[in-house]
Enzyme design. Structure first.
Site, PDB file in Angstrom:
ATOM      1  N   LYS A  80      -5.999   3.397  -5.875  1.00  0.00           N
ATOM      2  CA  LYS A  80      -4.750   2.376  -4.799  1.00  0.00           C
ATOM      3  C   LYS A  80      -4.844   4.104  -3.374  1.00  0.00           C
ATOM      4  O   LYS A  80      -6.392   4.774  -3.248  1.00  0.00           O
ATOM      5  CB  LYS A  80      -3.092   2.088  -5.025  1.00  0.00           C
ATOM      6  CG  LYS A  80      -3.100   1.861  -5.943  1.00  0.00           C
ATOM      7  CD  LYS A  80      -2.001   0.934  -6.881  1.00  0.00           C
ATOM      8  CE  LYS A  80      -1.797   0.101  -8.451  1.00  0.00           C
ATOM      9  NZ  LYS A  80      -0.882   0.003  -8.278  1.00  0.00           N
ATOM     10  N   GLU A 103      -2.249  -9.992 -12.960  1.00  0.00           N
ATOM     11  CA  GLU A 103      -1.369  -8.694 -13.192  1.00  0.00           C
ATOM     12  C   GLU A 103      -0.518  -9.156 -12.402  1.00  0.00           C
ATOM     13  O   GLU A 103       0.238  -9.439 -11.362  1.00  0.00           O
ATOM     14  CB  GLU A 103      -2.011  -7.332 -12.012  1.00  0.00           C
ATOM     15  CG  GLU A 103      -2.633  -7.229 -12.246  1.00  0.00           C
ATOM     16  CD  GLU A 103      -3.995  -5.611 -11.404  1.00  0.00           C
ATOM     17  OE1 GLU A 103      -3.742  -4.519 -12.239  1.00  0.00           O
ATOM     18  OE2 GLU A 103      -3.536  -5.657  -9.983  1.00  0.00           O
ATOM     19  N   GLY A 156       3.078  -0.430 -12.754  1.00  0.00           N
ATOM     20  CA  GLY A 156       4.002   0.120 -12.329  1.00  0.00           C
ATOM     21  C   GLY A 156       5.646   0.682 -12.283  1.00  0.00           C
ATOM     22  O   GLY A 156       5.414   1.670 -12.297  1.00  0.00           O
ATOM     23  N   SER A 172       1.264  -1.424 -16.349  1.00  0.00           N
ATOM     24  CA  SER A 172       1.502  -0.219 -16.675  1.00  0.00           C
ATOM     25  C   SER A 172       0.477  -0.249 -17.650  1.00  0.00           C
ATOM     26  O   SER A 172       0.998   0.156 -19.470  1.00  0.00           O
ATOM     27  CB  SER A 172       3.134  -0.422 -17.713  1.00  0.00           C
ATOM     28  OG  SER A 172       3.509  -0.320 -15.596  1.00  0.00           O
ATOM     29  N   HIS A 175      -4.599  -7.802  -4.452  1.00  0.00           N
ATOM     30  CA  HIS A 175      -4.109  -7.217  -5.593  1.00  0.00           C
ATOM     31  C   HIS A 175      -2.670  -7.028  -5.088  1.00  0.00           C
ATOM     32  O   HIS A 175      -2.351  -7.879  -3.505  1.00  0.00           O
ATOM     33  CB  HIS A 175      -4.444  -6.234  -4.990  1.00  0.00           C
ATOM     34  CG  HIS A 175      -3.665  -5.062  -5.882  1.00  0.00           C
ATOM     35  ND1 HIS A 175      -2.337  -4.576  -5.726  1.00  0.00           N
ATOM     36  CD2 HIS A 175      -3.686  -4.139  -7.229  1.00  0.00           C
ATOM     37  CE1 HIS A 175      -1.546  -3.424  -7.377  1.00  0.00           C
ATOM     38  NE2 HIS A 175      -3.015  -3.785  -7.672  1.00  0.00           N
ATOM     39  N   GLU A 214      -0.030  -5.848  -3.595  1.00  0.00           N
ATOM     40  CA  GLU A 214       0.106  -4.933  -3.069  1.00  0.00           C
ATOM     41  C   GLU A 214      -0.574  -5.418  -1.943  1.00  0.00           C
ATOM     42  O   GLU A 214      -0.059  -5.110  -0.641  1.00  0.00           O
ATOM     43  CB  GLU A 214      -0.422  -3.185  -3.399  1.00  0.00           C
ATOM     44  CG  GLU A 214       0.564  -2.980  -4.684  1.00  0.00           C
ATOM     45  CD  GLU A 214       0.170  -2.214  -5.023  1.00  0.00           C
ATOM     46  OE1 GLU A 214      -0.599  -1.345  -5.308  1.00  0.00           O
ATOM     47  OE2 GLU A 214       0.679  -1.538  -6.518  1.00  0.00           O
ATOM     48  N   ASN A 247      -8.089   1.295 -10.396  1.00  0.00           N
ATOM     49  CA  ASN A 247      -7.280   1.309  -9.245  1.00  0.00           C
ATOM     50  C   ASN A 247      -6.635   2.432  -8.862  1.00  0.00           C
ATOM     51  O   ASN A 247      -5.525   2.617  -9.184  1.00  0.00           O
ATOM     52  CB  ASN A 247      -6.753   0.552  -9.348  1.00  0.00           C
ATOM     53  CG  ASN A 247      -5.743  -0.518  -7.339  1.00  0.00           C
ATOM     54  OD1 ASN A 247      -6.473   0.686  -6.808  1.00  0.00           O
ATOM     55  ND2 ASN A 247      -5.185  -0.551  -7.464  1.00  0.00           N
TER      56      ASN A 247
HETATM   57  C1  PEP Z   1      -2.455  -2.407 -10.522  1.00  0.00           C
HETATM   58  O1  PEP Z   1      -1.699  -1.765  -9.420  1.00  0.00           O
HETATM   59  O2  PEP Z   1      -3.722  -2.359 -10.757  1.00  0.00           O
HETATM   60  C2  PEP Z   1      -2.203  -1.875 -11.959  1.00  0.00           C
HETATM   61  C3  PEP Z   1      -2.521  -2.071 -12.908  1.00  0.00           C
HETATM   62  O3  PEP Z   1      -0.938  -0.238 -12.152  1.00  0.00           O
HETATM   63  P1  PEP Z   1      -0.128   0.396 -12.563  1.00  0.00           P
HETATM   64  O4  PEP Z   1      -1.591   0.079 -14.227  1.00  0.00           O
HETATM   65  O5  PEP Z   1      -0.171   1.341 -12.098  1.00  0.00           O
HETATM   66  O6  PEP Z   1       0.722  -0.511 -13.913  1.00  0.00           O
END
Ligand code: PEP
Length: 250
Positions: free
Chosen positions: A11, A163, A169, A209, A93, A95, A9
């Site tokens: 973003k 998630e 992040g 992460s 997601h 976000e 992703n």
């Molecule tokens: C995400 O936003 O779907 C995600 C898993 O981000 P990150 O791997 O940067 O934690």
């Protein structure tokens, strides 16, 4: 047998210059043992399609509107994503849930539209740190799952991504036991709702992460069929080792 899936992703990251990373990823994985999906910003879907259209790398959107067309300035519809070369879309997601106040019932309607357009929907679920500390994780995940996933779902058009918001992040990851508990719970809920055939064929991704250093440990957990990766999917150098760790877990 569920085919494993490494999904990236991007973003709101990447202009045309970032396509060199996609090109490098394509060249590094001509015959992958797992599915690879990259979800770039919508502006890059068409040029990305020109680069990877004849390769095993699939492309996805990061959101779509609940309607197929109409007066919705700034939005993108599922048929538009298909037209630009996407075969999948991330929905719900955290976000989007936070920045755009999307609720699970909004996500279910978007998912229904996206599945009807032929897209595979990657529906995201996750608890906040407060909710985990209050031991509400399974209640939250159960509610998000039942409200976000439409009845039109099958093993082909639905992927569920767990998630935890506090792991996205941040460099923090849940313990393997914590991930396994949630994934086993999602699997049992899907089997109960859709029956064992569909319930066992839906792929479950972990996201939050994921990086080269923790991928092997995460991919060894039961009912983890791959990962949804944010930051570490932006470059071939960081994403390729994650793909290789997933291939090693096949
Ligand atoms: C995400 O936003 O779907 C995600 C898993 O981000 P990150 O791997 O940067 O934690």
């Amino acid at each position: 047998m569920r085919r494993k899936l490494a999904a990236g992703n991007w973003k709101m990251n990447g202009t045309k210059a970032a396509l060199s990373e996609l090109e490098a990823l394509r060249d590094a994985h001509p015959d992958p043992a797992v599915d690879i999906l990259i979800c770039p910003p919508a502006t890059l879907l068409s040029p990305a399609q020109s680069l990877v259209g004849n390769s095993p790398i699939a492309l996805g959107g990061q959101d779509c509107h609940a309607k197929t067309d109409g007066a919705h300035t700034g939005d993108i519809s599922a048929p538009m994503l298909v037209d630009a070369g996407a075969t999948a879309v991330i929905l719900g997601h955290s976000e989007r849930r936070e920045d755009h106040e999307e609720e699970s019932h909004d996500i279910r309607i978007k998912a229904r539209t996206a599945q009807a357009a032929g897209l595979m929907t990657v529906i995201c679920l996750g608890e906040s740190l407060d909710q985990r500390e209050a031991q509400d994780t399974l209640d939250i995940i159960g509610a998000q799952l039942s409200l976000s996933v439409p009845d039109s779902s099958t093993g082909l058009n639905l992927v569920v991504a767990y998630e935890p918001i506090w792991a996205i992040g941040t460099g923090l990851t849940p313990t393997p036991d914590q991930i396994g508990e949630v994934h086993d719970f999602i699997r049992s809920r899907l089997e109960r709702r859709f029956g064992p055939g569909v319930g066992r064929s839906v792929r479950l991704l972990y996201g939050g992460s994921v990086k080269a250093a923790n991928a092997e440990e995460i991919f060894a957990i039961s009912n983890v069929d791959g990962a949804l990766v944010g930051g570490a999917s932006l470059t071939e150098a960081q994403f390729s080792p994650i793909i290789k760790a997933l291939e090693a877990a096949v």
